[in-house]
Write a protein that holds these residues in place. Structure first.
Motif, short mmCIF file in Angstrom:
data_model
loop_
_atom_site.label_atom_id
_atom_site.label_comp_id
_atom_site.label_asym_id
_atom_site.label_seq_id
_atom_site.Cartn_x
_atom_site.Cartn_y
_atom_site.Cartn_z
N LYS A 152 35.81 40.44 34.87
CA LYS A 152 37.13 40.25 35.50
C LYS A 152 37.39 41.29 36.59
O LYS A 152 37.95 40.99 37.63
CB LYS A 152 38.23 40.35 34.44
CG LYS A 152 38.33 39.11 33.59
CD LYS A 152 39.56 39.20 32.68
CE LYS A 152 39.56 38.03 31.70
NZ LYS A 152 40.45 38.28 30.56
N LEU A 153 36.97 42.54 36.30
CA LEU A 153 37.17 43.60 37.27
C LEU A 153 36.40 43.31 38.55
O LEU A 153 36.93 43.41 39.66
CB LEU A 153 36.72 44.94 36.67
CG LEU A 153 36.77 46.13 37.62
CD1 LEU A 153 38.21 46.51 37.96
CD2 LEU A 153 36.04 47.35 37.03
N ARG A 154 35.14 42.91 38.40
CA ARG A 154 34.31 42.65 39.58
C ARG A 154 34.89 41.51 40.40
O ARG A 154 34.97 41.58 41.63
CB ARG A 154 32.88 42.32 39.12
CG ARG A 154 31.90 42.21 40.26
CD ARG A 154 30.61 41.57 39.78
NE ARG A 154 30.94 40.36 39.05
CZ ARG A 154 30.18 39.79 38.10
NH1 ARG A 154 29.02 40.32 37.78
NH2 ARG A 154 30.57 38.69 37.48
N ASP A 155 35.35 40.46 39.72
CA ASP A 155 35.94 39.33 40.44
C ASP A 155 37.22 39.75 41.17
O ASP A 155 37.47 39.34 42.30
CB ASP A 155 36.25 38.17 39.48
CG ASP A 155 34.96 37.56 38.92
OD1 ASP A 155 33.88 37.90 39.45
OD2 ASP A 155 35.04 36.78 37.96
N ALA A 215 44.87 47.96 47.00
CA ALA A 215 44.26 47.16 48.07
C ALA A 215 45.19 47.11 49.28
O ALA A 215 44.74 47.25 50.42
CB ALA A 215 43.94 45.75 47.56
N ASP A 216 46.48 46.98 49.02
CA ASP A 216 47.44 47.03 50.13
C ASP A 216 47.45 48.41 50.79
O ASP A 216 47.45 48.52 52.02
CB ASP A 216 48.86 46.71 49.63
CG ASP A 216 49.10 45.21 49.47
OD1 ASP A 216 48.33 44.43 50.08
OD2 ASP A 216 50.03 44.84 48.74
N PHE A 262 29.11 45.55 47.16
CA PHE A 262 29.45 44.30 47.82
C PHE A 262 28.78 44.23 49.20
O PHE A 262 28.39 45.27 49.75
CB PHE A 262 30.97 44.17 47.94
CG PHE A 262 31.64 44.05 46.59
CD1 PHE A 262 31.72 42.81 45.95
CD2 PHE A 262 32.16 45.17 45.95
CE1 PHE A 262 32.31 42.71 44.69
CE2 PHE A 262 32.74 45.06 44.69
CZ PHE A 262 32.82 43.82 44.06
N PRO A 263 28.63 43.01 49.75
CA PRO A 263 27.95 42.87 51.06
C PRO A 263 28.58 43.73 52.15
O PRO A 263 27.90 44.19 53.05
CB PRO A 263 28.11 41.38 51.39
CG PRO A 263 28.27 40.70 50.06
CD PRO A 263 28.97 41.69 49.17
N ILE A 279 37.99 42.76 42.28
CA ILE A 279 37.67 43.62 43.43
C ILE A 279 37.05 42.78 44.56
O ILE A 279 37.34 43.01 45.74
CB ILE A 279 36.74 44.78 43.01
CG1 ILE A 279 37.44 45.65 41.96
CG2 ILE A 279 36.33 45.63 44.20
CD1 ILE A 279 38.81 46.16 42.36
N ALA A 280 36.25 41.79 44.19
CA ALA A 280 35.68 40.89 45.22
C ALA A 280 36.82 40.19 45.96
O ALA A 280 36.80 40.07 47.19
CB ALA A 280 34.75 39.87 44.58
N ARG A 281 37.83 39.74 45.21
CA ARG A 281 38.95 39.06 45.84
C ARG A 281 39.78 40.02 46.71
O ARG A 281 40.17 39.70 47.83
CB ARG A 281 39.84 38.43 44.76
CG ARG A 281 41.10 37.77 45.31
CD ARG A 281 41.80 36.93 44.26
NE ARG A 281 42.39 37.68 43.15
CZ ARG A 281 43.52 38.39 43.22
NH1 ARG A 281 44.17 38.50 44.37
NH2 ARG A 281 43.99 39.01 42.15
#
Lengths: 411, 411
Positions: free
Chosen positions: A198-201, A106-107, A10-11, A203-205
């Motif tokens: 779906k996984l990539r989306d 993520a939390d 990711f960026p 993780i991006a979110r």
């Protein structure tokens, strides 16, 4: 065997790796964050361990109890551990529960509470774990070997020390967390029955707006003294030996693996045969390979009675030195069979695959295919391994012993 | 999930079980022979362990080195271990190498050389292993707990004792082997990418004419004293607690599993929360379930600093006794999630499946299907678990501690 391997950086620098294993129902996740114990400041040794416990105790909208319960309710088998360079968050469960688990991670990684009111309990546990090593001489000798074999801070042990743990404050831990927990240098790998898009989306979110890109750096100290004895009234003498090898990515890497397996892969390997089977010198004896990006080692362990410890050390060193005299083709056949069999076993485990995806990426910047590894194993010959051993002969040994009496070290 | 499970009991009494897992490339084998250390005669304690090492040292047409090399050349990851009632031979490798491995195991089990000239080395190793327990207080407390919790010889430890190992002769070991190694009561289980018809024919050829059908029996002694302290100058105090539960096959079995998991399944379980997380009393604390055919136990372990050991023991016992006061529904949800996730993980491992096939057959005389286990887990409720705990409350504790000072035992 065709593999479905996916990658996205990711960026913000976070790397996501995934392998789709369509015949399983489970999935494993493996998060590496560049926050291992080598980054523990000298006056705060043990901070990474304490952080790895505290970080789970409340995150995002959940308090400590709620985080643990939410992960348990997903049937997640999990572990947080502290390595030299990375803190590792591992978990495995039903593939359908993976997205919910990632939401919680993520939390944990981005919004931990690091509650000050739980710090005393966490420090008490860290003291306990530090103290328990004194009752575990096998573990102790390997910790002390590592400390003497690698330049500081690479040889630092995650358990820290009493003064370091005592010194920790909630503020200090929070600052350490903020410095090291960031997307640049972090790697998330997932293996199992997953849908890549779906996984990539997801993780991006969850991680796309995570900020921070100062990768931490280490300044290495001088090499410590190579030989040491730790006096302790034990019934057995513990022996640890380490010597340099070539890191993963080096052209000799598979030959180096072959050499370690000649020593210690399977029950007909040299150390087991010469030290254990023929002479009955010790119950446990092994060698294993350990790598960093820029250096690697072979680490050997043996534990023997105090009476036979000197002979155990002598025979073990002799076997190490004898390696460069040459390798038999029957030994290479055995080593190849063992390496190929392990490769197949790893293919079938979501946890093993998730671990390998991340470590390949960290060390090599890419994921090796099975075919690549298999053909590297197939191409091993006695000549290749011997050639490697003559370029990089076992020598410059670090030797640490633990027991009632020191041993003679002729190495 | 459809399962391909096969079974054949041969006329000589040997049971063969197999599960075909068509999406894997590996296979695992698991051989249980009714030759565990409970059958060690009192004057020869340790004989099963010594036999399990000696039996690999030459068999059929192969000498010691050739057996080990042949197994290693098949890429077999393997282990021989001694349990209470069974000696276990486990191995895993590529499915295509399985038949060749089974040919070698037929030699090992039926035609071992048990070479007298290697007995001294094997006995030296057994001494070493026995002695090493003195440096491993965690292991030691659990061994001593078992010895005091079960009537002899069920509580016997596989390591034996010095006099027992010293007493062993090649002839005596051969007689012990002949008495216990036989088809009646032996179970071979295999899981992986296998062809059932070929496997059955192979086993019929390799083991069909194996003779012997006197299953060994055990006469149980009285229950030993339930409380004991082992004095040792350690930095931590080790605590072992055991109490009776219901065996697998009992109508309460899943409720008993549920109760153990309320205590110790996952990080939000009671022992972890109360003893470790809230109070920071000890780094390691757990409970696990252990079964024989006619009896079962819950075994708990905790290791703490010497100063906090009394409080650790008290809080742990309090949690055990509190179980029968009732279970929350959120606890049961968590336990069910954890049990179902482990079930799926086991499904995906050839070694785990081979092990379960054999143990189900031994305990139940049949192999449970996933659906059966899954619906038993699904049907768990707080009421069922509480009902079980009121019929079989945690009590009649065996408690063994190890450390510098004895603890008060109010149980």
């Amino acid at each position: 065997m065709p593999q479905d391997i996916f990658h996205e950086t990711f960026p913000n620098g976070l790397t996501l790796l995934a392998e789709r294993m369509k015949h399983v129902r489970s999935a494993a996740l493996n998060f590496l964050v560049p926050a291992g114990c080598a980054y523990d400041p000298l006056q705060h040794l043990g901070i990474a361990s304490v952080l790895s416990d505290l970080i789970i105790r409340g995150a995002g909208q959940r308090n400590s109890r709620e985080v643990t319960l939410a992960l348990d309710n997903l049937g997640l088998d999990r572990d947080e551990s502290v390595g030299s360079l990375h803190m590792r968050f591992w978990g495995a469960t039903l593939a359908r529960n993976l997205p919910a688990a990632l939401e919680i991670y993520a939390d944990i990684l981005r919004r931990p509470h690091l509650p000050a009111d739980q710090l005393d309990a966490v420090k008490a546990l860290a003291f306990q774990e530090l103290q328990s090593i004194e009752d575990e001489p096998k573990q102790k000798v390997l910790i002390e070997l590592r400390r003497r074999h690698y330049p500081a801070p690479l040889g630092q042990d995650r358990h820290g020390n009493r003064a370091g743990i005592e010194s920790l404050s909630a503020d200090g831990i929070h600052t350490h967390y903020q410095k090291l927990f960031q997307p640049r240098g972090s790697i998330l790998s997932v293996a199992g029955n997953i849908d890549w898009n779906k996984l990539r989306d997801l993780i991006a979110r969850l991680f796309g707006d995570w900020k921070g890109d100062q990768e931490p750096s280490l300044t290495l100290g001088p090499l410590p003294s190579p030989h040491d004895h730790i006096e302790k009234e034990t019934t057995q003498t513990q022996i640890g030996i380490a010597y340099p090898s070539v890191p993963i990515g080096h052209e000799d890497y598979y030959a180096a693996q072959g050499a370690v397996n000649v020593l210690s892969g399977g029950m007909s390997a040299r150390l087991f045969t010469e030290v254990r089977e023929k002479r009955g010198l010790c119950y446990a004896v092994w060698a294993s390979y350990q790598t960093f990006k820029d250096r690697a080692s072979v680490v050997c362990y043996a534990g023997s009675t105090n009476e036979r410890a000197q002979e155990t050390l002598d025979v073990t060193l002799q076997e190490l030195k004898r390696l460069q005299e040459g390798i038999e083709s029957e030994e290479v056949d055995r080593v190849k069979a063992g390496l190929k069999s392990s490769l197949i076993m790893q293919e079938e485990s979501t946890s093993a695959r998730a671990g390998t995806l991340a470590s390949d990426w960290y060390y090599l910047g890419r994921v090796r295919s099975f075919d690549e590894i298999q053909s590297a194993i197939d191409s091993l010959t006695p000549e290749k391994i011997t050639h490697h051993l003559r370029r990089y002969p076992p020598r410059d040994f670090t030797i640490v012993t633990l027991g009632p009496k020191p041993l003679r070290m002729s190495a």
